[in-house]
Design a protein around this motif. Structure first.
Motif, PDB file in Angstrom:
ATOM      1  N   UNK A 290      82.295  69.407  38.866  1.00  0.00           N
ATOM      2  CA  UNK A 290      81.947  70.382  39.899  1.00  0.00           C
ATOM      3  C   UNK A 290      81.944  71.796  39.327  1.00  0.00           C
ATOM      4  N   UNK A 291      82.890  72.088  38.470  1.00  0.00           N
ATOM      5  CA  UNK A 291      82.923  73.414  37.838  1.00  0.00           C
ATOM      6  C   UNK A 291      81.648  73.638  37.017  1.00  0.00           C
ATOM      7  N   UNK A 292      81.282  72.634  36.241  1.00  0.00           N
ATOM      8  CA  UNK A 292      80.082  72.734  35.403  1.00  0.00           C
ATOM      9  C   UNK A 292      78.832  72.871  36.273  1.00  0.00           C
ATOM     10  N   UNK A 293      78.750  72.081  37.326  1.00  0.00           N
ATOM     11  CA  UNK A 293      77.593  72.149  38.226  1.00  0.00           C
ATOM     12  C   UNK A 293      77.507  73.524  38.876  1.00  0.00           C
ATOM     13  N   UNK A 294      78.647  74.052  39.297  1.00  0.00           N
ATOM     14  CA  UNK A 294      78.656  75.366  39.929  1.00  0.00           C
ATOM     15  C   UNK A 294      78.202  76.466  38.994  1.00  0.00           C
ATOM     16  N   UNK A 295      78.649  76.412  37.747  1.00  0.00           N
ATOM     17  CA  UNK A 295      78.255  77.429  36.769  1.00  0.00           C
ATOM     18  C   UNK A 295      76.782  77.293  36.380  1.00  0.00           C
ATOM     19  N   UNK A 296      76.252  76.086  36.524  1.00  0.00           N
ATOM     20  CA  UNK A 296      74.849  75.842  36.173  1.00  0.00           C
ATOM     21  C   UNK A 296      73.924  75.959  37.376  1.00  0.00           C
ATOM     22  N   UNK A 297      74.493  76.300  38.530  1.00  0.00           N
ATOM     23  CA  UNK A 297      73.739  76.395  39.779  1.00  0.00           C
ATOM     24  C   UNK A 297      73.057  75.085  40.149  1.00  0.00           C
ATOM     25  N   UNK A 298      73.698  73.971  39.813  1.00  0.00           N
ATOM     26  CA  UNK A 298      73.173  72.662  40.191  1.00  0.00           C
ATOM     27  C   UNK A 298      73.717  72.291  41.568  1.00  0.00           C
TER      28      UNK A 298
END
Length: 113
Positions: A88-96
């Motif tokens: 979720x952190x990665x998705x949030x930073x990638x705007x996914x």
């Protein structure tokens, strides 16, 4: 290839559901980050956590096993929780976009007893 033990038992059904959710979260929601990225992001998440009892370090081999469904029984909840939060952190930073069905609490049905 998914290596989990399927079967018709309740445990097999939970394993299948867990593997599907983790796969979707990793591949679709987080955009298939490298296992090194998962490991490093987990370190950051754990360092920032106020309650570290709910987190575990996520070495690349462990992340690979979780994502690939390479387990015969449900992994420890803190490992799953860490992977979900990291994705979720990665998705949030990638705007996914993150599906509401893949929130961290959606995995609570898979907690070990």
């Amino acid at each position: 290839m998914n290596m989990i033990m399927g079967g018709t038992s309740r445990g097999g059904r939970h394993l299948t559901l867990l593997a599907a959710r983790i796969s979707k979260l990793y591949r679709v929601e987080a955009g298939e980050p490298t296992y090194l990225t998962l490991e490093k992001t987990a370190e950051t998440v754990i360092a920032e956590a106020t309650d570290r009892d709910f987190f575990r370090h996520l070495p690349r081999a462990t992340a690979c096993d979780l994502v690939g469904g390479k387990y015969k029984r449900i992994p420890a909840w803190p490992k799953i929780h860490t992977l979900v939060i990291v994705c979720h952190r990665i998705a949030g930073k990638s705007n996914l976009p993150i599906s509401p069905l893949d929130r961290a609490d959606a995995f609570s049905c898979c907690e070990t007893e």
